[in-house]
Design a protein around this motif. Structure first.
Motif, PDB file in Angstrom:
ATOM      1  N   ASN A  76       8.599   7.082  -8.706  1.00 16.04           N
ATOM      2  CA  ASN A  76       9.129   5.965  -9.541  1.00 16.04           C
ATOM      3  C   ASN A  76       9.659   4.833  -8.678  1.00 16.04           C
ATOM      4  O   ASN A  76      10.606   5.026  -7.877  1.00 16.04           O
ATOM      5  N   CYS A  77       8.909   3.907  -8.104  1.00 10.38           N
ATOM      6  CA  CYS A  77       8.996   2.873  -7.221  1.00 10.38           C
ATOM      7  C   CYS A  77       9.637   1.356  -7.868  1.00 10.38           C
ATOM      8  O   CYS A  77       9.408   0.623  -7.305  1.00 10.38           O
ATOM      9  N   GLU A  78      10.116   1.508  -9.055  1.00  9.83           N
ATOM     10  CA  GLU A  78      10.666   0.394  -9.709  1.00  9.83           C
ATOM     11  C   GLU A  78      11.315  -0.374  -9.020  1.00  9.83           C
ATOM     12  O   GLU A  78      11.398  -1.618  -8.875  1.00  9.83           O
ATOM     13  N   SER A  79      12.583   0.390  -8.295  1.00 10.88           N
ATOM     14  CA  SER A  79      13.438  -0.261  -7.511  1.00 10.88           C
ATOM     15  C   SER A  79      12.652  -1.181  -6.200  1.00 10.88           C
ATOM     16  O   SER A  79      13.249  -2.296  -5.955  1.00 10.88           O
ATOM     17  N   LEU A  80      11.636  -0.603  -5.827  1.00 10.79           N
ATOM     18  CA  LEU A  80      10.888  -1.032  -4.692  1.00 10.79           C
ATOM     19  C   LEU A  80      10.030  -2.525  -5.371  1.00 10.79           C
ATOM     20  O   LEU A  80       9.783  -3.601  -4.602  1.00 10.79           O
ATOM     21  N   ARG A  81       9.678  -2.341  -6.492  1.00  9.81           N
ATOM     22  CA  ARG A  81       8.930  -3.578  -7.069  1.00  9.81           C
ATOM     23  C   ARG A  81       9.773  -4.767  -7.499  1.00  9.81           C
ATOM     24  O   ARG A  81       9.305  -5.850  -7.613  1.00  9.81           O
ATOM     25  N   GLU A  82      10.893  -4.376  -8.022  1.00 13.55           N
ATOM     26  CA  GLU A  82      11.881  -5.460  -8.391  1.00 13.55           C
ATOM     27  C   GLU A  82      13.155  -5.333  -7.305  1.00 13.55           C
ATOM     28  O   GLU A  82      14.444  -5.186  -8.102  1.00 13.55           O
ATOM     29  N   SER A  91       0.828  -1.306  -0.024  1.00 22.72           N
ATOM     30  CA  SER A  91      -0.096   0.089  -0.119  1.00 22.72           C
ATOM     31  C   SER A  91       0.913   1.287  -0.059  1.00 22.72           C
ATOM     32  O   SER A  91       0.404   2.102  -0.561  1.00 22.72           O
ATOM     33  N   THR A  92       2.056   1.156   0.658  1.00 19.88           N
ATOM     34  CA  THR A  92       2.865   2.334   0.689  1.00 19.88           C
ATOM     35  C   THR A  92       3.556   2.743  -0.863  1.00 19.88           C
ATOM     36  O   THR A  92       3.493   3.723  -1.037  1.00 19.88           O
ATOM     37  N   VAL A  93       3.876   1.684  -1.388  1.00 23.17           N
ATOM     38  CA  VAL A  93       4.516   1.759  -2.597  1.00 23.17           C
ATOM     39  C   VAL A  93       3.291   2.259  -3.760  1.00 23.17           C
ATOM     40  O   VAL A  93       3.654   3.255  -4.267  1.00 23.17           O
ATOM     41  N   ALA A  94       2.189   1.834  -3.557  1.00 25.87           N
ATOM     42  CA  ALA A  94       1.146   2.324  -4.285  1.00 25.87           C
ATOM     43  C   ALA A  94       0.726   3.686  -3.945  1.00 25.87           C
ATOM     44  O   ALA A  94       0.717   4.574  -5.109  1.00 25.87           O
ATOM     45  N   LEU A  95       0.859   4.015  -2.804  1.00 26.53           N
ATOM     46  CA  LEU A  95       0.589   5.501  -2.573  1.00 26.53           C
ATOM     47  C   LEU A  95       1.824   6.598  -3.043  1.00 26.53           C
ATOM     48  O   LEU A  95       1.478   7.476  -3.542  1.00 26.53           O
ATOM     49  N   LEU A  96       2.880   5.751  -2.766  1.00 25.22           N
ATOM     50  CA  LEU A  96       4.214   6.736  -3.387  1.00 25.22           C
ATOM     51  C   LEU A  96       3.952   6.745  -4.761  1.00 25.22           C
ATOM     52  O   LEU A  96       4.332   8.041  -5.303  1.00 25.22           O
ATOM     53  N   GLU A  97       3.571   5.902  -5.605  1.00 27.02           N
ATOM     54  CA  GLU A  97       3.550   5.991  -6.907  1.00 27.02           C
ATOM     55  C   GLU A  97       2.387   6.821  -7.295  1.00 27.02           C
ATOM     56  O   GLU A  97       2.426   7.476  -8.361  1.00 27.02           O
ATOM     57  N   ASN A  98       1.499   6.874  -6.656  1.00 29.30           N
ATOM     58  CA  ASN A  98       0.426   7.629  -6.997  1.00 29.30           C
ATOM     59  C   ASN A  98       0.958   9.226  -6.773  1.00 29.30           C
ATOM     60  O   ASN A  98       0.024  10.229  -7.398  1.00 29.30           O
ATOM     61  N   THR A  99       1.743   9.397  -6.057  1.00 25.42           N
ATOM     62  CA  THR A  99       2.159  10.864  -5.892  1.00 25.42           C
ATOM     63  C   THR A  99       3.267  11.245  -6.994  1.00 25.42           C
ATOM     64  O   THR A  99       4.015  12.275  -6.822  1.00 25.42           O
ATOM     65  N   GLY A 100       3.547  10.097  -7.691  1.00 24.38           N
ATOM     66  CA  GLY A 100       4.429  10.588  -9.010  1.00 24.38           C
ATOM     67  C   GLY A 100       5.619  10.130  -8.896  1.00 24.38           C
ATOM     68  O   GLY A 100       6.738  10.332  -9.583  1.00 24.38           O
TER      69      GLY A 100
END
Ligand code: PRP
Length: 220
Positions: free
Chosen positions: A27-33, A16-25
């Motif tokens: 780039n959370c690629e590093s967190l997803r991979e 949920s935190t990653v999704a929230l950060l992504e929604n603020t613009g």
């Protein structure tokens, strides 16, 4: 100066935190991979110049890192804050990770019946102790590390104090809520010195998270 560092509770709150950060613009690629990396860079684009280093941690360690100031910010459940306390500011209710503390016992038994002192198993002994103190009840508390629901099933305890989210774990193990204790959700916490020294950056980030959180809430 290095980017702000955010200690993030691994597991349930992570997604949920990653999704929230992504929604603020961001780039959370590093967190997803992430692979096995533990410190992950996250950055915004032209519209969002913010940069963060995200540190994936176990929940109680989030408090430790923020208290010691090695991470300026942390995302952690109110359950962990209530159990451990600490010297930090809680500045934002992130609105996800919603669940609650409850006292539960085997279906059909009356936890409050009789004068004999009761035994309760929990991963949260401080929360449980305060709850029973508020009722002036003398209850023996046994600390369990996981699957607390087992304790009454095995005859170790009369009841449990634990987190209830959907209620499925209780139901599937023949237990039921006796009393709801308090509500829980994910919180943004800040190191007090950082709140002074990097106030503008922290407030900007918190405002973005709050705004996005409210927008999401309005949509769902
Ligand atoms: C928590 C809690 C319950 C369960 C409740 O455990 O301790 O066992 O979730 O969720 P429910 O109401 O949706 O069934 P968690 O899954 O975090 O695992 P843990 O025992 O390893 O802490």
């Amino acid at each position: 100066m290095r980017p702000l560092r955010m200690a993030l509770t691994k597991g349930r709150l992570e997604k949920s935190t990653v999704a929230l950060l992504e929604n603020t613009g961001m780039n959370c690629e590093s967190l997803r991979e992430k692979g096995r990396r533990l410190i992950l860079p996250v950055s915004g684009g032209t519209e969002n110049p913010a940069k963060l280093q995200v540190v994936l941690s176990k929940a109680p360690d989030v408090l430790t890192y923020v208290e010691h100031g090695v991470c300026e910010l942390g995302v952690v459940g109110k359950d962990v804050i209530q159990e451990h306390g600490g010297r930090f500011f809680e500045i934002l209710d992130l609105g996800f990770g919603k669940c609650g503390f409850a006292l539960a016992c085997p279906k059909g038994t009356d936890f409050f019946h009789g004068y004999q002192s009761k035994t309760v198993a929990t991963k949260y002994p401080n929360v449980a102790r305060r709850f029973f103190e508020s009722k002036a009840m003398d209850v023996r508390i046994i600390k369990i590390e996981g699957s607390v629901e087992l304790a009454p099933l095995l005859g170790l305890a009369d009841g449990i104090v634990d987190i209830v989210e959907t209620g499925a774990t209780l139901r599937e193990n023949g237990l039921e809520v006796v009393e709801r204790i308090s509500e829980i959700s994910a919180r943004l916490i800040v190191n007090p010195a950082a709140m002074k020294l990097r106030k503008r950056e922290i407030e900007e980030l918190a405002a973005r998270l709050e705004q996005e959180g409210k927008r999401e809430e309005a949509v769902t």
